[in-house]
Design a protein around this motif. Sequence first.
Motif, PDB file in Angstrom:
ATOM      1  N   LEU A 123      49.882 -11.350 -49.142  1.00  0.00           N
ATOM      2  CA  LEU A 123      48.647 -10.998 -48.423  1.00  0.00           C
ATOM      3  C   LEU A 123      48.963 -10.464 -47.034  1.00  0.00           C
ATOM      4  N   LEU A 124      49.962 -11.049 -46.393  1.00  0.00           N
ATOM      5  CA  LEU A 124      50.359 -10.566 -45.068  1.00  0.00           C
ATOM      6  C   LEU A 124      50.898  -9.144 -45.150  1.00  0.00           C
ATOM      7  N   ILE A 125      51.717  -8.879 -46.179  1.00  0.00           N
ATOM      8  CA  ILE A 125      52.242  -7.522 -46.379  1.00  0.00           C
ATOM      9  C   ILE A 125      51.096  -6.547 -46.647  1.00  0.00           C
ATOM     10  N   THR A 126      50.105  -7.005 -47.426  1.00  0.00           N
ATOM     11  CA  THR A 126      48.960  -6.143 -47.726  1.00  0.00           C
ATOM     12  C   THR A 126      48.190  -5.788 -46.459  1.00  0.00           C
ATOM     13  N   VAL A 127      47.954  -6.795 -45.611  1.00  0.00           N
ATOM     14  CA  VAL A 127      47.207  -6.550 -44.374  1.00  0.00           C
ATOM     15  C   VAL A 127      48.005  -5.651 -43.433  1.00  0.00           C
ATOM     16  N   VAL A 128      49.262  -5.988 -43.220  1.00  0.00           N
ATOM     17  CA  VAL A 128      50.100  -5.181 -42.306  1.00  0.00           C
ATOM     18  C   VAL A 128      50.291  -3.780 -42.858  1.00  0.00           C
ATOM     19  N   GLY A 129      50.574  -3.694 -44.167  1.00  0.00           N
ATOM     20  CA  GLY A 129      50.756  -2.372 -44.779  1.00  0.00           C
ATOM     21  C   GLY A 129      49.490  -1.540 -44.736  1.00  0.00           C
ATOM     22  N   GLY A 130      48.336  -2.197 -44.962  1.00  0.00           N
ATOM     23  CA  GLY A 130      47.064  -1.472 -44.894  1.00  0.00           C
ATOM     24  C   GLY A 130      46.790  -0.941 -43.497  1.00  0.00           C
ATOM     25  N   ILE A 131      47.080  -1.772 -42.475  1.00  0.00           N
ATOM     26  CA  ILE A 131      46.870  -1.317 -41.094  1.00  0.00           C
ATOM     27  C   ILE A 131      47.813  -0.161 -40.768  1.00  0.00           C
ATOM     28  N   LEU A 170      49.260   1.918 -42.887  1.00  0.00           N
ATOM     29  CA  LEU A 170      48.849   3.110 -43.631  1.00  0.00           C
ATOM     30  C   LEU A 170      47.620   3.746 -43.007  1.00  0.00           C
ATOM     31  N   TYR A 171      46.687   2.925 -42.521  1.00  0.00           N
ATOM     32  CA  TYR A 171      45.489   3.440 -41.856  1.00  0.00           C
ATOM     33  C   TYR A 171      45.872   4.255 -40.615  1.00  0.00           C
ATOM     34  N   VAL A 172      46.795   3.734 -39.819  1.00  0.00           N
ATOM     35  CA  VAL A 172      47.239   4.441 -38.610  1.00  0.00           C
ATOM     36  C   VAL A 172      47.900   5.765 -38.979  1.00  0.00           C
ATOM     37  N   LEU A 215      47.492   7.581 -41.777  1.00  0.00           N
ATOM     38  CA  LEU A 215      46.553   8.537 -42.382  1.00  0.00           C
ATOM     39  C   LEU A 215      45.553   9.087 -41.368  1.00  0.00           C
ATOM     40  N   PHE A 216      44.993   8.218 -40.552  1.00  0.00           N
ATOM     41  CA  PHE A 216      43.865   8.611 -39.710  1.00  0.00           C
ATOM     42  C   PHE A 216      44.275   9.083 -38.315  1.00  0.00           C
ATOM     43  N   TYR A 217      45.492   8.813 -37.927  1.00  0.00           N
ATOM     44  CA  TYR A 217      45.903   9.210 -36.577  1.00  0.00           C
ATOM     45  C   TYR A 217      47.130  10.118 -36.580  1.00  0.00           C
ATOM     46  N   VAL A 218      48.216   9.673 -37.212  1.00  0.00           N
ATOM     47  CA  VAL A 218      49.470  10.433 -37.165  1.00  0.00           C
ATOM     48  C   VAL A 218      49.343  11.747 -37.944  1.00  0.00           C
ATOM     49  N   LEU A 219      49.050  11.642 -39.258  1.00  0.00           N
ATOM     50  CA  LEU A 219      48.980  12.845 -40.089  1.00  0.00           C
ATOM     51  C   LEU A 219      47.829  13.753 -39.670  1.00  0.00           C
ATOM     52  N   ARG A 220      46.693  13.173 -39.297  1.00  0.00           N
ATOM     53  CA  ARG A 220      45.552  13.998 -38.900  1.00  0.00           C
ATOM     54  C   ARG A 220      45.883  14.834 -37.659  1.00  0.00           C
ATOM     55  N   SER A 221      46.572  14.238 -36.689  1.00  0.00           N
ATOM     56  CA  SER A 221      46.939  14.991 -35.483  1.00  0.00           C
ATOM     57  C   SER A 221      47.935  16.100 -35.801  1.00  0.00           C
ATOM     58  N   ILE A 222      48.793  15.872 -36.795  1.00  0.00           N
ATOM     59  CA  ILE A 222      49.766  16.901 -37.189  1.00  0.00           C
ATOM     60  C   ILE A 222      49.082  18.025 -37.953  1.00  0.00           C
ATOM     61  N   PHE A 223      48.240  17.668 -38.926  1.00  0.00           N
ATOM     62  CA  PHE A 223      47.620  18.674 -39.797  1.00  0.00           C
ATOM     63  C   PHE A 223      46.610  19.539 -39.046  1.00  0.00           C
ATOM     64  N   ARG A 224      46.044  19.030 -37.968  1.00  0.00           N
ATOM     65  CA  ARG A 224      45.094  19.832 -37.200  1.00  0.00           C
ATOM     66  C   ARG A 224      45.752  21.037 -36.547  1.00  0.00           C
ATOM     67  N   LYS A 225      47.059  21.005 -36.410  1.00  0.00           N
ATOM     68  CA  LYS A 225      47.782  22.106 -35.771  1.00  0.00           C
ATOM     69  C   LYS A 225      48.071  23.243 -36.748  1.00  0.00           C
ATOM     70  N   PHE A 226      47.885  22.988 -38.053  1.00  0.00           N
ATOM     71  CA  PHE A 226      48.166  24.014 -39.053  1.00  0.00           C
ATOM     72  C   PHE A 226      47.097  25.096 -39.003  1.00  0.00           C
ATOM     73  N   GLU A 227      47.523  26.332 -39.307  1.00  0.00           N
ATOM     74  CA  GLU A 227      46.575  27.449 -39.291  1.00  0.00           C
ATOM     75  C   GLU A 227      45.554  27.316 -40.416  1.00  0.00           C
ATOM     76  N   PRO A 257      40.463   6.771 -50.372  1.00  0.00           N
ATOM     77  CA  PRO A 257      40.940   6.397 -51.712  1.00  0.00           C
ATOM     78  C   PRO A 257      42.381   5.912 -51.719  1.00  0.00           C
ATOM     79  N   ALA A 258      43.272   6.558 -50.948  1.00  0.00           N
ATOM     80  CA  ALA A 258      44.669   6.117 -50.909  1.00  0.00           C
ATOM     81  C   ALA A 258      44.790   4.725 -50.324  1.00  0.00           C
ATOM     82  N   LEU A 259      44.027   4.451 -49.269  1.00  0.00           N
ATOM     83  CA  LEU A 259      44.055   3.131 -48.655  1.00  0.00           C
ATOM     84  C   LEU A 259      43.517   2.072 -49.621  1.00  0.00           C
TER      85      LEU A 259
END
Length: 533
Positions: free
Chosen positions: A20-28, A30-32, A34-46, A60-62
């Motif tokens: 359960l601890l791995i699930t919570v930590v992994g979910g947090i 993964l959330y960071v 998906l919603f922050y790291v990758l989004r900031s990178i993909f916004r730079k694409f043409e 859905p992935a989360l």
Amino acid sequence: MLNKLLPFETNTWAFVLSSLLITVVGGILLYVILFYVLRSIFRKFERDIALVTLNVSAYPALTVFVLALLKFTLHQLPDNQIIDGLESILAAGLIISISYWLVQLLLQVFIYYLREYTQQTEAMWDDVLLPLVEAVVPVIIFTLAGVFVLRSFGVDLTGIWVALGGATFVIGFAAQGILANFFSGVVLLIDTPFQFGDVLLLDNNSVAILRRIGVRVTQLYIPEKHCDIYIPNSNLQSQNITNLSRPTSYYHFSTELRLPTEFDLYEVKRVIQEAILAHPDTLGDIDSKLKILDNYYQLAELAEQREIGRIRLLAEQEVNLKLEEIQQGLEALVVTLQFAEKGGLTQDEIENIQQEYGEILSSIGLESITEMQNNRSIFTFNETRAKDTLIELVRAWYRACIRDPNLLDNDSYLISDEWERKINLIKRRVQKLYQKISNPQREETRLDDYVLELNKWLMERFKEPRQKWQDPQVSVKGMEYEEGVAYMKFGLNLFVDDIKLENGKRGDRVSSQIYQEVLQYLKSQNVNTSNIT
């Protein structure tokens, strides 16, 4: 005995808590990501395809990640009724989440961007099958998901499959006509004898314009009656259909003209032939048309058409000259490639070929821009917007075409859409060839074939050059007598520039104006025209 069970239970609960601890930590985490790291990178694409895919996939992935870890955790626990029930619920949630994810990827990413691609292709089947995929595939995915959900709860599906098989047989037998039309439609789309907007001659000698090929019926527009008709696909497939728009939209038009024998045969034949050639909407040598254009169509209602026709012919002449220049450049490039391919291409030879091809691109109106992405060279093309390039000359030409006072409202959109689609096609083709030339790899011996293929496409699909056999022909078909009056019978054979315009009636209007011009000439000779037919 109790002392023996305690270590096992202690280890089990420790495993559950750690999972359960791995699930919570992994979910947090993964959330960071998906919603922050990758989004900031993909916004730079043409292009926004990566960002849209991320937006569709994030939740859905989360959800799948959390449900999968929870199910794995419960699977490690001792079997009992509560654990098995929770595991079935998690399995059902996992199946529903994955199916929802797949459907959203299909609709919002795959279908959306594939629709943009199909608008730039010459094939017709993808414009029809794409909506069919959009409607049917989600139903199939959710149906299969429902089956797996029921199985996860231990439901026996044997009876359901038997009943479904029987129902399928009954429905298939009852709907065999619908299925025949469906498969006929698929055959018409794959083995395509026509495209949307083509003018067809049906078995009953009626002229129709193809609007749409549907799952069961084909929609045709009948210009003569100004109505749409819907023909079952199986009936359409069984007909002998003449495509008046193929191999090109140039339309061969034949008519007859009877004149009294009091006229000089050779003079009348010359006037008729020149009247056809001088018409702006007929095919023929452009230089010859421009020379005699001022001698004809002097009537006030035709003056505007004549002047716009002159502008259009001059613009088309510029397009033809530029196409000849590009085709000569491609032919020279073929010779260069055939010589350089012997023994393999060196880097210097590739650069020389790129430079020679770059000159052709400049004539087309494109410039190459190289960008490095992940240690790979990515080539993109921008329009130069120079007025003497093929793309801008084509645009000047079709803009002159849509000024024709005889065109209908929809014709202007038809002309501009058709030529902008061809411009997009030539961009894609030359970019693909440039990538092959820049990175030949194992295809270095086939580069000359690719250049020849591009040159052939320019001549056959982009814009077919005017040919000598398309010049108007006037033949004397004999003599006829009617009520004691002798007539000379002439056969008029001509090509109209685009049969798809004016609801398929462009040939009738051109023929009428030519006939009117011949009458005007005869009246100028102080001849009685009442017996002319």
